[in-house]
Design a protein around this motif. Structure first.
Motif, short mmCIF file in Angstrom:
data_model
loop_
_atom_site.label_atom_id
_atom_site.label_comp_id
_atom_site.label_asym_id
_atom_site.label_seq_id
_atom_site.Cartn_x
_atom_site.Cartn_y
_atom_site.Cartn_z
N ILE A 106 31.95 45.23 45.06
CA ILE A 106 30.74 45.12 44.24
C ILE A 106 29.60 45.74 45.01
CG2 ILE A 106 29.14 43.58 43.02
CD1 ILE A 106 31.38 41.55 42.76
N TYR A 107 29.03 46.79 44.46
CA TYR A 107 27.89 47.47 45.08
C TYR A 107 28.20 47.92 46.51
CZ TYR A 107 22.91 48.62 45.45
OH TYR A 107 21.71 49.28 45.58
N GLY A 108 29.42 48.40 46.69
CA GLY A 108 29.82 48.92 47.98
C GLY A 108 30.29 47.87 48.97
N MET A 109 30.19 46.59 48.58
CA MET A 109 30.62 45.52 49.48
C MET A 109 32.02 45.05 49.07
SD MET A 109 27.78 45.48 51.09
CE MET A 109 26.12 46.05 50.72
N VAL A 110 32.87 44.84 50.06
CA VAL A 110 34.24 44.41 49.80
C VAL A 110 34.31 42.89 49.87
CG1 VAL A 110 36.65 44.50 50.54
CG2 VAL A 110 35.20 46.54 50.73
N PHE A 111 34.77 42.29 48.78
CA PHE A 111 34.99 40.84 48.73
C PHE A 111 36.48 40.59 48.93
CE2 PHE A 111 30.98 41.39 46.85
CZ PHE A 111 30.35 40.18 46.62
N GLU A 112 36.81 39.59 49.71
CA GLU A 112 38.21 39.26 49.96
C GLU A 112 38.40 37.75 49.90
OE1 GLU A 112 41.17 41.17 53.03
OE2 GLU A 112 40.19 39.48 54.03
N GLN A 113 39.45 37.34 49.26
CA GLN A 113 39.78 35.91 49.20
C GLN A 113 41.28 35.73 48.98
OE1 GLN A 113 38.04 33.92 45.80
NE2 GLN A 113 38.99 35.28 44.31
N LYS A 114 41.76 34.54 49.27
CA LYS A 114 43.12 34.19 48.93
C LYS A 114 43.25 34.14 47.42
CE LYS A 114 46.38 30.31 49.31
NZ LYS A 114 46.27 29.90 47.89
N ARG A 115 44.28 34.75 46.89
CA ARG A 115 44.51 34.77 45.45
C ARG A 115 44.63 33.35 44.93
NH1 ARG A 115 48.94 35.24 41.88
NH2 ARG A 115 50.43 35.02 43.58
N ASN A 116 44.15 33.13 43.71
CA ASN A 116 44.21 31.79 43.11
C ASN A 116 45.63 31.53 42.61
OD1 ASN A 116 43.77 29.34 41.94
ND2 ASN A 116 42.31 30.04 40.41
N ASP A 117 46.48 31.11 43.53
CA ASP A 117 47.89 30.87 43.19
C ASP A 117 48.23 29.38 43.13
OD1 ASP A 117 47.67 30.29 45.85
OD2 ASP A 117 49.24 31.66 46.53
N VAL A 118 47.19 28.54 42.97
CA VAL A 118 47.44 27.10 42.85
C VAL A 118 48.30 26.82 41.64
CG1 VAL A 118 45.33 26.68 41.50
CG2 VAL A 118 46.35 24.82 42.83
N LYS A 119 49.26 25.95 41.78
CA LYS A 119 50.14 25.58 40.67
C LYS A 119 49.61 24.33 39.98
CE LYS A 119 53.09 28.89 41.26
NZ LYS A 119 53.11 30.00 40.27
N ILE A 120 49.40 24.43 38.69
CA ILE A 120 48.93 23.30 37.90
C ILE A 120 50.12 22.37 37.65
CG2 ILE A 120 47.74 22.60 35.81
CD1 ILE A 120 46.10 24.47 37.59
N LYS A 121 50.01 21.12 38.14
CA LYS A 121 51.14 20.20 38.08
C LYS A 121 50.75 18.89 37.40
CE LYS A 121 53.08 21.98 42.41
NZ LYS A 121 53.49 21.64 43.79
N GLU A 122 51.75 18.19 36.89
CA GLU A 122 51.51 16.94 36.19
C GLU A 122 50.91 15.87 37.10
OE1 GLU A 122 54.13 13.64 33.78
OE2 GLU A 122 54.63 15.76 33.47
N GLU A 123 51.22 15.94 38.41
CA GLU A 123 50.66 14.96 39.35
C GLU A 123 49.14 15.01 39.40
OE1 GLU A 123 53.44 17.33 41.60
OE2 GLU A 123 53.78 16.77 39.49
#
Length: 391
Positions: free
Chosen positions: A181-198
């Motif tokens: 965004i505007y020449g700046m690199v954003f980095e994060q862990k992908r949102n791979d949380v699993k939605i569970k009944e618990e």
């Protein structure tokens, strides 16, 4: 086009050129079977694909989504439709498979917003699903496969230009994701949380009665919110999203928007709407547009002028009292929110649209006030302790 790169006609707008998508010299995990998907098409395709894949993994049932501008207009799992919903969704003439039922539900949530949608299907697209798509204004579809009959029918859509993408079910992206965004690199862990009944164990209201079908609706709402532009709220009933409030700066505006869409969804099932005297040559998109005007309280005489060309005879409008009486029978709706409720006004508005079950992260300074409001309406509220912002 390399197998790791696709050159696009342009980006979000025609003047944003050059544009491309690429996968860091790795083979693309999809095939374009037809058409020339654009930048926004691919954004919708990959967001919607994640949503339906996760719904399928959670429920074991076929799942579908109808996406517009990187948020779902609707999402659902393949639970059979009753005759009223079939008529409301214009699919009473199709023998529905569970996959077709999922897409009929997804597109039926907000038919106005689904005009020109991107469709996502978790399972192989069969002929009944293709028949619904063939009669709908849709820009493209992503799915893991297509039967020969379905593909043959879809290839005729948009004079042979309909975008058809086949996705590799087994593809998993890297753990880290990046954007600029505007020449700046954003980095994060992908949102791979699993939605569970618990995540539904922490019931904070006096009423703690929750069925397995309600738990399923809560999970559907959470997975949908995970791929909806924040702030976001969604209403779910019987495995189907019936209203989404996406991308609003205020939580109450999310709730009002989702609730108003849920109200329209339910009003479309009123006998007066199901039996509107449309002329035979009126297309489904035209019917959707007129039904929306018909149900709005603020529709002007000017907007009604063209109705003589649409109806065999002018129908009587539903009064506010008739609408209120019909909406009073909407019940058992689940509300999901991607973040906490800061005020009780969200609960008050939700109660007017049949909401009896709520799942939200919790964590507001006014949590006790919100819980008290739910207790006043004898609602069940669950704290998932999981915020689901998506941008």
């Amino acid at each position: 086009m390399k197998n790791s790169e696709i050159i696009l006609k342009y980006g979000c707008n025609p003047y944003q050129n050059p544009a491309r998508i690429y996968n860091k010299n790795k083979t693309m995990p999809f095939k374009i079977l037809n058409g020339t998907p654009g930048y926004i098409n691919f954004m919708d395709a990959f967001n919607s694909w994640q949503l339906v894949k996760e719904l399928k993994q959670m429920s074991g049932l076929p799942a579908a989504a109808s996406f517009k501008h990187v948020s779902p207009a609707g999402a659902a799992i393949g639970i059979p439709l009753n005759d009223i919903l079939k008529k409301s969704y214009f699919v009473e003439d199709i023998e529905l498979s569970s996959t077709a039922a999922a897409y009929a539900r997804a597109r039926g949530a907000d038919r106005m917003s689904s005009y020109g949608d991107w469709s996502a299907i978790s399972d192989t697209v069969d002929l009944p699903t293709a028949m619904i798509l063939s009669k709908s204004v849709s820009d493209g579809i992503i799915a893991p496969g297509y039967t020969d009959e379905a593909l043959k029918l879809l290839l005729k859509k948009q004079r042979g230009r309909y975008c058809i993408v086949q996705m590799d079910w087994n593809y998993e992206p890297e753990r880290m994701e990046r954007r600029e965004i505007y020449g700046m690199v954003f980095e994060q862990k992908r949102n791979d949380v699993k939605i569970k009944e618990e995540m539904l164990d922490n019931i904070v209201t006096n009423n703690k009665n929750i069925t397995e079908s309600v738990k399923l609706d809560m999970l559907v709402s959470m997975i949908t919110l995970k791929y909806t532009q924040s702030n976001s709220v969604c209403f779910v009933l019987n495995g189907q999203v019936i209203g989404v409030g996406a991308g609003q700066q205020s939580r109450i505006h999310c709730t009002r928007l989702a609730a108003s869409k849920a109200d329209i969804w339910y009003l479309r099932q009123h006998p007066a709407v199901l039996n509107l005297p449309f002329k035979k040559n009126i297309s489904r998109p035209e019917r959707d547009n007129v039904i929306d005007q018909y149900l709005r309280d603020d529709t002007t005489i000017m907007e009604m002028k063209g109705w003589n060309n649409v109806f065999e005879e002018m129908p009587n409008r539903l009064t506010k009292e008739e609408k209120a009486e019909w909406l009073s029978s909407l019940n058992g709706v689940t509300l999901g929110s991607d973040a906490f409720f800061p005020f009780r006004d969200n609960i008050d508005r939700a109660s007017q649209s049949g909401v009896k079950y709520i799942v939200q992260p919790g964590g507001s300074l006014r949590d006790n006030i919100v819980i008290d409001a739910c207790n006043e309406y004898n609602m069940v509220m669950v704290y998932s302790n999981l915020r689901l912002f998506h941008h």
